[in-house]
Design an enzyme around this catalytic site. Structure first.
Site, PDB file in Angstrom:
ATOM      1  N   GLU A   1     -13.199   2.669   8.046  1.00 29.86           N
ATOM      2  CA  GLU A   1     -13.040   4.026   7.540  1.00 29.86           C
ATOM      3  C   GLU A   1     -13.857   4.974   8.410  1.00 29.86           C
ATOM      4  O   GLU A   1     -14.991   4.686   8.742  1.00 29.86           O
ATOM      5  CB  GLU A   1     -13.490   4.061   6.063  1.00 29.86           C
ATOM      6  CG  GLU A   1     -13.563   5.416   5.416  1.00 29.86           C
ATOM      7  CD  GLU A   1     -12.296   6.256   5.532  1.00 29.86           C
ATOM      8  OE1 GLU A   1     -11.214   5.777   5.138  1.00 29.86           O
ATOM      9  OE2 GLU A   1     -12.399   7.395   6.037  1.00 29.86           O
TER      10      GLU A   1
ATOM     11  N   CYS B   1      -2.474   1.936   4.676  1.00 31.03           N
ATOM     12  CA  CYS B   1      -2.006   2.421   3.380  1.00 31.03           C
ATOM     13  C   CYS B   1      -2.223   3.914   3.223  1.00 31.03           C
ATOM     14  O   CYS B   1      -3.345   4.403   3.372  1.00 31.03           O
ATOM     15  CB  CYS B   1      -2.731   1.671   2.261  1.00 31.03           C
ATOM     16  SG  CYS B   1      -2.424  -0.095   2.319  1.00 31.03           S
TER      17      CYS B   1
ATOM     18  N   ASP C   1      -3.140   9.455   6.578  1.00 30.44           N
ATOM     19  CA  ASP C   1      -3.044  10.918   6.599  1.00 30.44           C
ATOM     20  C   ASP C   1      -1.751  11.312   7.309  1.00 30.44           C
ATOM     21  O   ASP C   1      -1.477  10.819   8.397  1.00 30.44           O
ATOM     22  CB  ASP C   1      -4.242  11.521   7.343  1.00 30.44           C
ATOM     23  CG  ASP C   1      -5.558  11.227   6.621  1.00 30.44           C
ATOM     24  OD1 ASP C   1      -5.532  11.165   5.375  1.00 30.44           O
ATOM     25  OD2 ASP C   1      -6.579  11.032   7.299  1.00 30.44           O
TER      26      ASP C   1
ATOM     27  N   THR D   1      -4.210   0.557  -4.339  1.00 29.46           N
ATOM     28  CA  THR D   1      -4.929   1.548  -3.539  1.00 29.46           C
ATOM     29  C   THR D   1      -5.109   2.805  -4.373  1.00 29.46           C
ATOM     30  O   THR D   1      -4.321   3.087  -5.270  1.00 29.46           O
ATOM     31  CB  THR D   1      -4.146   1.908  -2.257  1.00 29.46           C
ATOM     32  OG1 THR D   1      -2.919   2.501  -2.653  1.00 29.46           O
ATOM     33  CG2 THR D   1      -3.856   0.683  -1.417  1.00 29.46           C
TER      34      THR D   1
HETATM   35  C1  SAM Z   1      -5.155   9.264   2.604  1.00 27.73           C
HETATM   36  S1  SAM Z   1      -6.471   8.171   2.863  1.00 27.73           S
HETATM   37  C2  SAM Z   1      -5.898   6.605   2.218  1.00 27.73           C
HETATM   38  C3  SAM Z   1      -7.012   5.740   1.735  1.00 27.73           C
HETATM   39  C4  SAM Z   1      -6.611   4.353   1.223  1.00 27.73           C
HETATM   40  N1  SAM Z   1      -5.989   3.560   2.273  1.00 27.73           N
HETATM   41  C5  SAM Z   1      -5.685   4.467   0.030  1.00 27.73           C
HETATM   42  O1  SAM Z   1      -4.519   4.125   0.196  1.00 27.73           O
HETATM   43  O2  SAM Z   1      -6.129   4.861  -1.032  1.00 27.73           O
HETATM   44  C6  SAM Z   1      -6.486   7.893   4.608  1.00 27.73           C
HETATM   45  C7  SAM Z   1      -7.845   7.421   5.099  1.00 27.73           C
HETATM   46  O3  SAM Z   1      -7.796   7.085   6.466  1.00 27.73           O
HETATM   47  C8  SAM Z   1      -9.030   7.471   7.065  1.00 27.73           C
HETATM   48  N2  SAM Z   1      -8.832   7.600   8.508  1.00 27.73           N
HETATM   49  C9  SAM Z   1      -8.125   8.558   9.153  1.00 27.73           C
HETATM   50  N3  SAM Z   1      -8.186   8.373  10.479  1.00 27.73           N
HETATM   51  C10 SAM Z   1      -8.940   7.271  10.681  1.00 27.73           C
HETATM   52  C11 SAM Z   1      -9.365   6.578  11.867  1.00 27.73           C
HETATM   53  N4  SAM Z   1      -9.016   7.012  13.071  1.00 27.73           N
HETATM   54  N5  SAM Z   1     -10.130   5.477  11.717  1.00 27.73           N
HETATM   55  C12 SAM Z   1     -10.487   5.051  10.474  1.00 27.73           C
HETATM   56  N6  SAM Z   1     -10.120   5.673   9.349  1.00 27.73           N
HETATM   57  C13 SAM Z   1      -9.356   6.768   9.442  1.00 27.73           C
HETATM   58  C14 SAM Z   1      -9.358   8.762   6.368  1.00 27.73           C
HETATM   59  O4  SAM Z   1     -10.711   9.109   6.459  1.00 27.73           O
HETATM   60  C15 SAM Z   1      -8.913   8.472   4.939  1.00 27.73           C
HETATM   61  O5  SAM Z   1      -9.951   7.960   4.165  1.00 27.73           O
END
Ligand code: SAM
Lengths: 495, 296
Positions: free
Chosen positions: B128, B183, B186, B269
């Site tokens: 994350e 999952c 963004d 999730t």
């Molecule tokens: C919309 S959330 C989904 C969280 C979780 N997977 C769920 O389904 O509940 C997307 C997550 O991806 C993380 N994220 C985005 N770009 C990332 C990167 N390059 N490396 C690691 N995490 C990343 C964001 O900080 C965010 O917490």
């Protein structure tokens, strides 16, 4: 006073009874060519300076011929590559992101065959070993393959693409909003979506001009690519890419460039240059204190070269040059060039290394390994090319910064007659010292004078001899010559 | 987004209180760990990441699997400049098993904590980019491990802060993973931000690199456009093939034959739950890593 040569490339050809070579230099926005038969030519041609044009009968194979000189062309060259058969020169001009392919005519005349402007600024280009394909790495992290000579039927129709930026490969789709009403959105996402819908209603969704020439996305890093190399070993082609985030990636060559074979891990600072020796060792350097020597097929580090300490020792021995002062502990180098020494013998694994703003070349040998020697220079080195003058005798031609003071990337020099080229050779190909060799000076007499004139069309960056050292023009000019140290990360950025 | 000093102070007090002994097993509260939704994957965050997979200190993250006296394979020959005790350090860092499952952009870790008891012998890692979200998952791991000390539960799950778009190969060897979860990534709706998407043709080469042949990339999203995008970019990548429909959806009412992990991913999730509450749609697509072809 002429702008220095920021790029130099050369190619030598040996037959039992003759040695011929061609040397091309980029000085600002101009290309200067010289061949062993003495002919010099400048691209773009100046009207007042018409060159003998006796190669009209040699029609180039490509159909997209634009006779040089084209309209006003002021972008400065950032890299040059000669095809291995010597028939073509590929140049990148930075400001307009353009890849230009030239035919190298007899009498060393250049004729531009194509100009293809990429949507991201190319940071490094190379050719596959069969000379058919240009590999272009860009500042956005992607590598594209372009045919050296575009064939007309491969051109894509220039249909306007709706709502797709030029670099997207997905084309021709009717724009649909990015989500359905049923989806959950954060406030921010909902806003973007609403804006998209509004703009769509107004027909405002603007798009970049689509690229219409063939360019295939091969691979990409989420980082800035700084260098790339193509090499064929044991019948297999490899693409090696280096980035600002310390990665050296080994991928298969086309058509399997989507397969990553591995990484050469170990650098702790940005990597700026890759160099392959004749026997297939990979040498990498950048912001670290050491150069690294790799068996890239095994992703294995073989040796390191202490470039920082070698450079520091050189500067300490010349206190008149260096503004080192008390700051020795913080002294850092930024490697701006690594060149495999050309030699008639196969077992030479020697490289010349330049660090940004240090008026010397550093010599390292892999076998027998050496701890580094110096070739002092009269100014900061910008590029190196090798030509073979006679059997077994190679000369290194070094482009020198004649504008800035040795050891400085900002202060302009007081002497107006600083050399733009220096030449070095060795009496015996292996083991002996490099020494300045003046035998080429006369041959390259006019080459040494040609190029963009400062203060006239002044490197097209607008630097003039009269402008103050702090002017914007000087900054633009400096950016063409010195852009490696800028790659160093500044910690404490956004979190 | 700078937090108001009062808020920051509250957070710090709260976090410190979590570490006093009697609180040891209390689950952290999400409200103290919320963070701006989007992190820029291109910027130079002050991230810590290993120089290579062999340099990663896994033993601290999975202490129950720490091994002494057995060294991990070093990624590079020892050079003059590295002290000899580097070898010793690597021995201490080694763990007896490789991580096999990565949840990329794990958010608050709902999937991790659901998978951990289902695959007790498999090491699972959440990755994350957001600092406090990572911290939350780490605190929760600590608490769950303490609560389940008698059964050694949750020793197989952990979380690190990482920008996987830049540094995935720094953490895993070639062909190390059997499952990667993406999952509810963004969506990055804006056209010019498409390169910020966690799925793209070029990034898929990195997923293929860390996945073993036969390994699976799991994707789920509520944004149809992003679903189409992910499908398109995986389907055109020669290292991947779409799995069979039954793997993603199962058959009949009970979804017989649905992959166990797809089932968990659909429900466990945080984002998945949110979509559920709003009666939104969920789009699932999974892709199998195929064998590399022979060299041409
Ligand atoms: C919309 S959330 C989904 C969280 C979780 N997977 C769920 O389904 O509940 C997307 C997550 O991806 C993380 N994220 C985005 N770009 C990332 C990167 N390059 N490396 C690691 N995490 C990343 C964001 O900080 C965010 O917490």
């Amino acid at each position: 006073m002429a702008f220095p040569y920021q790029c130099l490339v050369a190619r030598s050809e040996t037959s039992p009874d003759s040695h011929s070579w061609i040397l091309v230099g980029a000085s600002g926005s101009k290309l200067v060519t010289q061949s062993s038969n003495g002919a010099t030519s400048v691209w773009p041609q100046e009207e007042s300076n018409v060159m003998d044009d006796h190669n009209d009968e040699q029609e180039p194979p490509g159909k997209r011929i634009k006779l040089s000189p084209p309209k006003e062309q002021k972008a400065n060259f950032s890299s040059l590559v000669l095809s291995s058969d010597g028939k073509h020169l590929v140049g990148v001009t930075g400001e307009d992101k353009c890849i230009r392919v030239f035919q190298v005519g007899s009498g060393s005349c250049l004729q531009q065959l194509s100009e293809r402007c990429m949507s991201r600024r190319p940071s490094s280009i190379t050719l596959t070993d069969d000379d058919t394909t240009i590999l272009c790495a860009d500042k956005f992290g992607d590598v594209y393959a372009l045919p050296l000579l575009p064939s007309p039927d491969e051109e894509r129709p220039a249909t306007p693409v709706v709502a797709e930026p030029a670099e997207e490969k997905v084309e021709g789709k009717e724009f649909t909003p990015s989500a359905t009403v049923l989806t959950v959105h954060s406030g921010r996402n909902r806003k973007t979506l609403e804006e998209q819908l509004k703009k769509k209603a107004k027909g405002l969704l603007k798009t970049k001009e689509a690229i219409t020439f063939k360019h295939d996305l091969l691979l990409g890093h989420v980082s800035m690519l700084t260098d790339l190399a193509y090499v064929r070993m044991h019948g297999r082609g490899y693409i090696i890419t280096a980035d600002r985030d310390e990665h050296i990636r080994i991928s298969r060559g086309p058509p399997q460039a989507h397969i990553i074979e591995g990484f050469c891990f170990g650098h702790q600072e940005f990597i700026s240059r890759l160099c392959l020796t004749k026997s297939g060792f990979l040498i990498s350097g950048g912001g670290d204190a050491q150069l690294r020597v790799w068996d890239f097929l095994k992703f294995k580090l073989l040796a390191t070269f202490p470039i920082r300490d070698t450079a520091l020792a050189y500067l300490k021995a010349r206190p008149e040059l260096s503004p080192l002062g008390e700051d020795e502990a913080n002294f850092k180098v930024a490697v701006s060039g690594i060149w495999a020494v050309r030699s008639s013998s196969d077992d030479v694994n020697e490289v010349l290394v330049a660090c940004e703003g240090i008026p010397a070349l550093f010599v390292f040998n892999l076998e027998p390994s050496s701890s580094g020697t110096c070739i002092p220079l009269q100014g900061n080195p910008l590029d190196v090319a090798f030509v073979q003058l006679s059997q077994g005798s190679w000369t290194a031609i070094v482009a020198i910064d004649n504008i800035h003071k040795p050891c400085s990337t900002t202060e302009t020099r007081d002497d107006k007659d600083a050399p733009r080229l220096q030449h070095f050779s060795r009496p015996i190909p292996t083991g002996s010292q490099w020494h300045e060799d003046t035998s080429l000076r006369e041959v390259l007499g006019s080459f040494a004078k040609e190029g963009s004139k400062l203060g006239v069309e002044g490197a097209d960056a607008g630097a003039t001899e009269t402008s103050s050292p702090k002017s914007a023009g000087d900054k633009a000019l400096r950016d063409i010559l010195y852009n490696v140290e800028n790659l160093r990360k500044r910690p404490g950025a956004e979190d | 987004m700078p937090h108001a000093p009062a808020k920051r102070q509250k957070r710090e007090e709260y976090k410190n209180s979590l570490h006093t002994d009697e609180q040891n097993a209390a689950l952290p509260k999400k409200k103290f760990y919320r963070q701006r939704a989007h992190a820029n994957p291109f910027s130079d965050h002050s991230l810590a990441y290993p120089r290579s997979p062999a340099d990663m200190d896994w033993a601290t993250l999975y202490p129950a699997y720490a091994v002494e006296g057995e060294s991990q394979q070093a990624s590079e020959a020892v050079e003059e400049s590295t002290p000899a005790d580097d070898e010793v350090q690597r021995k201490i860092k080694a763990i007896s098993k490789n991580i096999e499952v990565a949840d990329i952009g794990c958010g608050f870790g709902g999937l991790l904590f659901a998978l951990a008891p289902k695959f007790p012998d498999t090491l699972i890692l959440g990755m994350e980019i957001r600092t406090s979200v990572t911290e939350y998952v780490q605190e929760k791991t600590r608490a769950l491990r303490a609560q389940n000390a008698s059964t050694n539960g949750y020793q197989n799950v952990s979380c690190i802060r990482a920008n996987t778009m830049k540094f995935l190969p720094n953490f895993f060897h070639k062909s190390q993973l059997s499952r990667i979860f993406l999952c509810f990534p963004d969506p990055h709706f804006k056209q010019r931000k498409h390169k910020a998407r966690i799925v793209s043709y070029t990034l898929n080469s990195e997923y293929a690199y860390v996945l073993r042949p036969g390994g699976i990339v799991y994707t789920i999203t509520d944004v149809q456009d992003l679903h189409e995008w992910m499908k398109e970019h995986f389907e055109k990548h020669p290292s991947f093939e779409r799995v069979e429909k039954v793997f993603e959806e199962g058959e009949g009412e009970g979804g017989a034959g649905m992959d166990e992990c797809v089932r968990v991913m659909r429900t466990e999730t945080e984002e998945g739950k949110k979509v559920e509450r709003n009666k939104g749609l969920k789009f699932v697509a999974c892709f199998r890593r195929v064998e590399d072809p022979a060299w041409p």
